[in-house]
Design a protein around this motif. Structure first.
Motif, mmCIF file in Angstrom:
data_model
loop_
_atom_site.group_PDB
_atom_site.id
_atom_site.type_symbol
_atom_site.label_atom_id
_atom_site.label_comp_id
_atom_site.label_asym_id
_atom_site.label_seq_id
_atom_site.Cartn_x
_atom_site.Cartn_y
_atom_site.Cartn_z
ATOM 1 N N ASP A 25 0.828 -1.211 0.000
ATOM 2 C CA ASP A 25 0.000 0.000 0.000
ATOM 3 C C ASP A 25 0.861 1.260 0.000
ATOM 4 N N GLY A 26 1.956 1.196 -0.724
ATOM 5 C CA GLY A 26 2.821 2.356 -0.861
ATOM 6 C C GLY A 26 3.798 2.569 0.270
ATOM 7 N N ARG A 27 3.695 1.777 1.316
ATOM 8 C CA ARG A 27 4.554 1.941 2.489
ATOM 9 C C ARG A 27 5.685 0.905 2.473
ATOM 10 N N PRO A 28 6.900 1.311 2.819
ATOM 11 C CA PRO A 28 8.020 0.358 2.837
ATOM 12 C C PRO A 28 7.887 -0.641 3.987
ATOM 13 N N VAL A 29 7.838 -1.922 3.635
ATOM 14 C CA VAL A 29 7.735 -2.980 4.651
ATOM 15 C C VAL A 29 8.957 -3.885 4.633
ATOM 16 N N GLY A 30 9.815 -3.687 3.656
ATOM 17 C CA GLY A 30 11.006 -4.525 3.569
ATOM 18 C C GLY A 30 12.003 -3.966 2.579
ATOM 19 N N LEU A 31 13.177 -4.582 2.566
ATOM 20 C CA LEU A 31 14.230 -4.208 1.629
ATOM 21 C C LEU A 31 14.898 -5.484 1.130
ATOM 22 N N VAL A 32 15.062 -5.581 -0.166
ATOM 23 C CA VAL A 32 15.754 -6.718 -0.764
ATOM 24 C C VAL A 32 17.019 -6.213 -1.431
ATOM 25 N N THR A 33 18.147 -6.836 -1.097
ATOM 26 C CA THR A 33 19.418 -6.464 -1.709
ATOM 27 C C THR A 33 19.944 -7.606 -2.568
ATOM 28 N N MET A 34 20.792 -7.259 -3.520
ATOM 29 C CA MET A 34 21.407 -8.279 -4.368
ATOM 30 C C MET A 34 22.192 -9.268 -3.510
ATOM 31 N N LEU A 35 22.888 -8.775 -2.521
ATOM 32 C CA LEU A 35 23.669 -9.635 -1.637
ATOM 33 C C LEU A 35 22.776 -10.614 -0.899
ATOM 34 N N ARG A 36 21.627 -10.147 -0.431
ATOM 35 C CA ARG A 36 20.675 -11.015 0.274
ATOM 36 C C ARG A 36 20.190 -12.132 -0.631
ATOM 37 N N LEU A 37 19.844 -11.785 -1.865
ATOM 38 C CA LEU A 37 19.355 -12.778 -2.820
ATOM 39 C C LEU A 37 20.405 -13.830 -3.117
#
Length: 339
Positions: A321-333
């Motif tokens: 809903d437009g709000r940041p709930v997480g972050l995905v990084t290349m390193l994490r993947l």
């Protein structure tokens, strides 16, 4: 021996690349011949797929020699795409394993000649127990094709073997037909990415089929501040969280992002400004990048990796809903095995 050349028994040399190319050309010609023959097999393919869709038990795949190796591979393919399958070795079948075959099953028998002697007990058992059978063979008039409920007769093609002896192109066509049947069933059943995840929880495929919400950084690990915060505060969050990105919000919604590169370029542009003006008196929102790439929590990790790679970025926020709930990084993947 020179690079790229192989010495044969009579002292002559051949090009390794040339030999590989010729073999692949023959294989490709064989597959093209099979594709051209499909129209003539339409009714049989429809019947075979119908048998498999209506099957209440398991798909029992059998074959001997090279056909047996192909059968074992196909059993794995069918099982992993939603059709329970088991490979039955014909010799073991004759010594007790036929007991696992039930009338609710369907047998898929592979034999290029259709005359593999070791399959005779399987054929006889199928007739006695009225177990439906699909044959994949190259001979219409063979014992196997005649005994089967559906005979998928493959075109007789030249083997990639220069002596036309070693099963090469023929086994390729067997595998191609089996794989194609598995895909037809997959599509007919509406087998989805989520279905793949249930059957492939491990390895890189399992990692790629996880949802973004399962692997994203969240809660206190999120590098998020208000857009009205100072540039110095943004630098502090960048340093503290260590993801190379900070999200800026207005009324809880993501308004834009600032990266390490944005800070560097901002400082270069303002090298003549006072430290007070550049860091303390400038709002982070003034230097942020709007319209940044974002992800969804229900997105597959493999899709997220593809997006980051195509956009050539190292991180992206996950929004709900437009709000940041997480972050995905290349390193994490990559650390989670997504590739």
């Amino acid at each position: 021996m020179t690079i790229g050349r192989v010495t044969v028994s009579d002292g002559k040399t051949i090009s390794a690349l040339g030999a590989v190319r010729r073999a692949l050309d023959i294989d490709a010609e064989g597959v093209a011949t099979l594709v051209a023959a499909l129209d003539g097999l339409e009714d049989r393919i429809e019947k075979a797929v119908g048998l498999l869709l209506g099957m209440e038990g398991r798909l029992i795949i059998t074959g001997l020699g090279k056909s047996g190796h192909i059968g074992a591979k196909l059993a794995a393919t069918f099982s992993s795409t939603g059709t329970p399958a088991y490979f039955l070795h014909p010799s073991e079948a004759s010594h007790g394993d036929l007991g696992m075959v039930q009338p609710t099953d369907v047998i898929l028998a592979l034999s290029w000649s259709g005359e593999t002697r070791e399959l005779s007990d399987v054929l006889g058992y199928a007739k006695r127990r009225t177990v439906p059978m699909i044959a994949v063979t190259a001979r219409e008039d063979s014992t196997l094709a005649t005994a089967a409920d559906v005979a998928l007769v493959l075109p007789r093609v030249r083997e990639a073997c220069p002596h036309n002896l070693a099963p090469t192109t023929s086994t390729l066509l067997q595998m191609a037909m089996g794989d194609a049947l598995a895909i037809a069933l997959l599509e007919a059943r509406g087998f989805t990415e989520e279905s793949f995840h249930r059957f492939h929880p491990g390895g890189s495929l399992g990692a790629a089929l996880k949802h973004v919400r399962e692997i994203m950084h969240e809660s206190d690990a999120l590098p998020v501040i208000a857009a009205s915060a100072s540039v110095l505060e943004a630098i502090g969050v960048l340093s503290a969280k260590g993801h190379g990105i900070v999200g800026l919000t207005r009324d809880g919604a993501l308004a834009g992002v600032i990266t390490d590169g944005d800070i560097r370029r901002y400082l270069e542009r303002n090298a003549t400004s006072t430290m007070q003006a550049a860091l303390h008196e400038t709002e982070a929102g003034e230097i942020m990048t709007e319209g940044s790439v974002t992800l969804r929590p229900d997105m597959m990790a493999g899709e997220a990796l593809s997006i980051l790679q195509s956009k050539r970025i190292s991180a992206a926020f996950v929004l709900s809903d437009g709000r940041p709930v997480g972050l995905v990084t290349m390193l994490r993947l990559l650390n989670r095995g997504t590739a």
